[in-house]
Scaffold this active site. Structure first.
Site, PDB file in Angstrom:
ATOM      1  CD  GLU A  15      -9.443 -20.651 -11.245  1.00 48.74           C
ATOM      2  OE1 GLU A  15      -9.417 -20.692  -9.948  1.00 48.74           O
ATOM      3  OE2 GLU A  15     -10.175 -19.976 -11.631  1.00 48.74           O
TER       4      GLU A  15
ATOM      5  CG  ASN B 235      -2.879   5.151  -1.237  1.00 54.48           C
ATOM      6  OD1 ASN B 235      -3.185   4.240  -0.567  1.00 54.48           O
ATOM      7  ND2 ASN B 235      -3.796   5.739  -2.190  1.00 54.48           N
TER       8      ASN B 235
ATOM      9  CG  ASP C  42      -1.872   1.139   1.258  1.00 51.99           C
ATOM     10  OD1 ASP C  42      -1.935   1.992   0.413  1.00 51.99           O
ATOM     11  OD2 ASP C  42      -2.049   1.453   2.426  1.00 51.99           O
TER      12      ASP C  42
ATOM     13  CG  ASP D 184      -6.013   3.079   0.330  1.00 56.51           C
ATOM     14  OD1 ASP D 184      -5.196   2.148   0.458  1.00 56.51           O
ATOM     15  OD2 ASP D 184      -6.728   3.234  -0.823  1.00 56.51           O
TER      16      ASP D 184
ATOM     17  CG  HIS E  45      -6.269 -15.397  -5.531  1.00 55.70           C
ATOM     18  ND1 HIS E  45      -5.682 -15.881  -6.477  1.00 55.70           N
ATOM     19  CD2 HIS E  45      -7.594 -15.091  -5.756  1.00 55.70           C
ATOM     20  CE1 HIS E  45      -6.650 -16.045  -7.525  1.00 55.70           C
ATOM     21  NE2 HIS E  45      -7.874 -15.662  -7.060  1.00 55.70           N
TER      22      HIS E  45
ATOM     23  CG  ASP F 255     -11.791 -16.334 -12.780  1.00 55.39           C
ATOM     24  OD1 ASP F 255     -10.954 -16.651 -11.745  1.00 55.39           O
ATOM     25  OD2 ASP F 255     -13.157 -16.280 -12.431  1.00 55.39           O
TER      26      ASP F 255
HETATM   27  O1  TEU Z   1     -11.625 -19.360  -8.815  1.00 56.16           O
HETATM   28  C1  TEU Z   1     -12.346 -20.385  -9.051  1.00 56.16           C
HETATM   29  C2  TEU Z   1     -12.804 -21.571  -8.171  1.00 56.16           C
HETATM   30  O2  TEU Z   1     -13.557 -22.317  -8.553  1.00 56.16           O
HETATM   31  C3  TEU Z   1     -11.883 -21.922  -6.607  1.00 56.16           C
HETATM   32  O3  TEU Z   1     -10.807 -21.569  -6.808  1.00 56.16           O
HETATM   33  C4  TEU Z   1     -12.737 -20.774  -5.728  1.00 56.16           C
HETATM   34  O4  TEU Z   1     -12.668 -19.785  -5.842  1.00 56.16           O
HETATM   35  C5  TEU Z   1     -13.145 -21.532  -4.433  1.00 56.16           C
HETATM   36  O5  TEU Z   1     -11.988 -21.720  -3.558  1.00 56.16           O
HETATM   37  C6  TEU Z   1     -13.663 -22.722  -4.502  1.00 56.16           C
HETATM   38  O6  TEU Z   1     -14.170 -23.227  -3.379  1.00 56.16           O
HETATM   39  C7  TEU Z   1     -11.588 -18.267  -9.226  1.00 56.16           C
HETATM   40  C8  TEU Z   1     -10.835 -17.158  -8.739  1.00 56.16           C
HETATM   41  O7  TEU Z   1      -9.282 -17.348  -8.421  1.00 56.16           O
HETATM   42  C9  TEU Z   1     -11.269 -16.795  -7.512  1.00 56.16           C
HETATM   43  O8  TEU Z   1     -10.582 -16.078  -6.645  1.00 56.16           O
HETATM   44  C10 TEU Z   1     -12.665 -16.072  -7.772  1.00 56.16           C
HETATM   45  O9  TEU Z   1     -13.463 -15.803  -6.623  1.00 56.16           O
HETATM   46  C11 TEU Z   1     -13.477 -16.922  -8.675  1.00 56.16           C
HETATM   47  O10 TEU Z   1     -12.773 -17.602  -9.782  1.00 56.16           O
HETATM   48  C12 TEU Z   1     -14.649 -16.260  -9.288  1.00 56.16           C
HETATM   49  O11 TEU Z   1     -14.308 -15.457 -10.283  1.00 56.16           O
END
Ligand code: TEU
Length: 534
Positions: A247, A24, A22, A26, A316, A194
């Site tokens: 993904e 700034n 971060d 916030d 994440h 995604d």
């Molecule tokens: O994730 C999709 C997904 O199916 C999983 O990894 C999920 O978020 C969850 O943990 C299922 O139990 C992707 C992104 O990486 C995630 O951050 C988003 O929330 C999701 O798509 C929707 O866009």
């Protein structure tokens, strides 16, 4: 021979912008914060950054709900900041990969607002129905909600604020192509796509009766999805020589191959999930204790399944790997290094998630109110209505919440780990006093410096970058595999336990988390070694 692409030799580093740095005060990470750390990423030795979404968004799902694909959310900065990031990264030979979320948008996206009002041309941008089917959503609960304005239900496989796009509408394809060109013209190197294998819905029939994800078979890795991927590649991506990693949830080996083998001309790489799900009982909220052997078998299976892998132990959405597969207590340093040894010596592109290179651990939260994740709160709400004990419900969230890996990066021992001078959006882990970047930069024995030297080794070593993979021993908590390139071989031996293990391999050790020149067939606790076997 086909020319090698940068990503076949490279290492990709994932930044989750709101948690990175971060600038700034916030409380949220931002693009200027990323720019301020580029020197550190260059020193680490990475080739590209995958940036989780920085687009304009109401942030219901931390940016995976996009309201404008061609604008930067003010919370992260401005488009000028983004252009500066691209230029500054380029000056350091670091590419930028954007996150492409095209299964759904935010309900605040103009397209959805127009669609709910049935504005001409926008009526069919989303999936509307008079009667919902029985499909469940990924975040728990049903996949349909009623929209008062339109007087119909809309499909959302994720949060109710994330309506699914209707890919049957050719206008959606055109919009997405414009988005791709917009970013590629700026100079980004590609996209992480995604949940890309669920974007095409075959039909809207009821799915099998199941409390979770009924309906999967109606939209999972469908021919329609393959057609979209080929089209995007042919019409846009190839023109820019852009890289894509998808993904891809729930894929089998064959489905994985169909999505990313080179001759398919769809994606370049995929994130498969099997190795991240070996402890799961059905869904990630229910888990057996971690059994290394199952993990090794899943890894080996996928190393063979694909020509080229995208290797990751964290992102994440997942808990921290040192807390999950290693030991974040007594053997924190050793086990984080052992995991690094594995990640960087498998066949394929390694992905490092921010903070992994200093061994950041799972969230130390003690109350559900400390969490922000929409999925964790949904599931907590559902679990409260089911006959689980408090202890069990707590364990579910504690071990599996996505916020485990979303705390601010621990840059120093300053307040809030130097992540922010303000109040962090999610509390920073209290262990920042001992686990942080600054102290690891100074310590030659740190996890960070281990990553740096291992990355440097990989960079100069063709066997590690290009070799084939073959498992030599999978026994309980011990994993040994061999990489081979043009007749030259290296063996990697890993001990996923705090016990001493002996293995039938000896030779000259070229790298490892225990300093030694000869490897005599004995693995110390959490040892990871790279050996020229005699
Ligand atoms: O994730 C999709 C997904 O199916 C999983 O990894 C999920 O978020 C969850 O943990 C299922 O139990 C992707 C992104 O990486 C995630 O951050 C988003 O929330 C999701 O798509 C929707 O866009």
């Amino acid at each position: 021979m086909q020319q090698r692409k940068w990503w076949q030799d490279g290492i990709i580093y994932q930044i989750y912008p709101r948690s990175f740095c971060d600038s700034n005060g916030d409380g949220y990470g931002d693009i200027p914060g990323i720019i301020s750390k580029l020197d550190k990423l260059e020193a680490l030795g990475i080739d590209a950054i995958w940036l989780s979404p920085v687009y304009k968004s109401p942030q219901v799902d931390n940016g995976y709900d996009i309201a404008d694909y061609m604008a930067i959310d003010p919370m992260f900065g401005t488009m000028e900041d983004f252009d500066k990031l691209l230029a500054e990264a380029k000056a350091r030979n670091i590419r930028i990969i954007m996150d492409l979320v095209i299964n759904h948008t935010s309900d605040q996206h103009e397209w959805f607002q127009r669609s709910r009002r049935r504005e001409p041309g926008y009526e069919d941008y989303y999936i509307w129905a008079d009667k919902p089917n029985n499909w469940g959503g990924f975040f728990g609960g049903g996949a349909w909600d009623y929209d008062e304005v339109r007087g119909q239900y809309y499909l959302h496989l994720f949060a109710k604020e994330q309506p699914d796009l209707n890919w049957r509408n050719p206008a959606v394809m055109e919009e997405v192509q414009d988005i791709l060109r917009f970013w590629l013209d700026k100079g980004v190197a590609g996209f992480r796509c995604d949940v890309i294998n669920i974007i095409w819905k075959n039909d809207l029939e009821n799915g099998v009766p199941s409390p979770i994800l009924a309906g999967l078979k109606h939209y999972h890795s469908t021919p329609g999805c393959h057609a979209i991927l080929r089209r995007l590649r042919r019409d846009v991506l190839d023109e820019y020589d852009a890289y894509t990693v998808g993904e891809t949830v729930f894929v089998s080996e064959q489905q994985g191959r169909d999505l990313c083998e080179p001759n398919r001309k769809e994606l370049d790489e995929i994130f498969s999930f099997e190795h991240m799900e070996t402890e799961q009982i059905g869904v990630k909220w229910f888990k057996h204790p971690f059994k290394p052997e199952k993990f090794f078998r899943a890894i080996a299976k996928w190393q063979h399944a694909l020509t080229w892998n995208a290797n990751y132990f964290e992102n994440h959405d997942q808990p921290r790997s040192v807390s999950r597969f290693g030991d974040d207590g007594k053997y924190h340093n050793k086990s984080a290094k052992m995991l690094a040894t594995m990640l960087l010596t498998l066949k394929g592109t390694p992905f490092i998630y921010e903070g992994q290179e200093i061994g950041m651990t799972n969230f130390d939260f003690t109350h559900i109110d400390q969490l922000q994740d929409v999925e964790s709160h949904n599931v907590w709400g559902i679990a409260k209505k089911l006959p689980f004990t408090d202890t069990y419900r707590w364990k579910m969230i504690k071990t599996s919440s996505r916020d485990n890996a979303r705390q601010g990066v621990q840059w120093s021992d300053a307040l809030h780990g130097g992540f922010t001078t303000g109040t962090p959006w999610l509390a920073v882990n209290k262990n920042y006093k001992t686990i942080n970047y600054a102290s690891q930069e100074r310590d030659s024995d740190s996890i960070l410096n281990y990553y740096k030297s291992l990355i440097a080794l990989r960079r100069e070593n063709e066997i590690l970058r290009r070799g084939t993979f073959e498992e030599k021993l999978i026994r309980g908590d011990v994993f040994v595999y061999e990489r081979e390139y043009e007749g030259k071989k290296l063996t990697v031996a890993l001990n996923f336990s705090d016990k001493i293990r002996s293995i039938p391999f000896k030779g000259k050790q070229i790298f490892g988390n225990y300093e030694k020149k000869e490897f005599i067939g004995v693995l110390a606790p959490w040892e990871g070694a790279i050996i020229e076997v005699e």
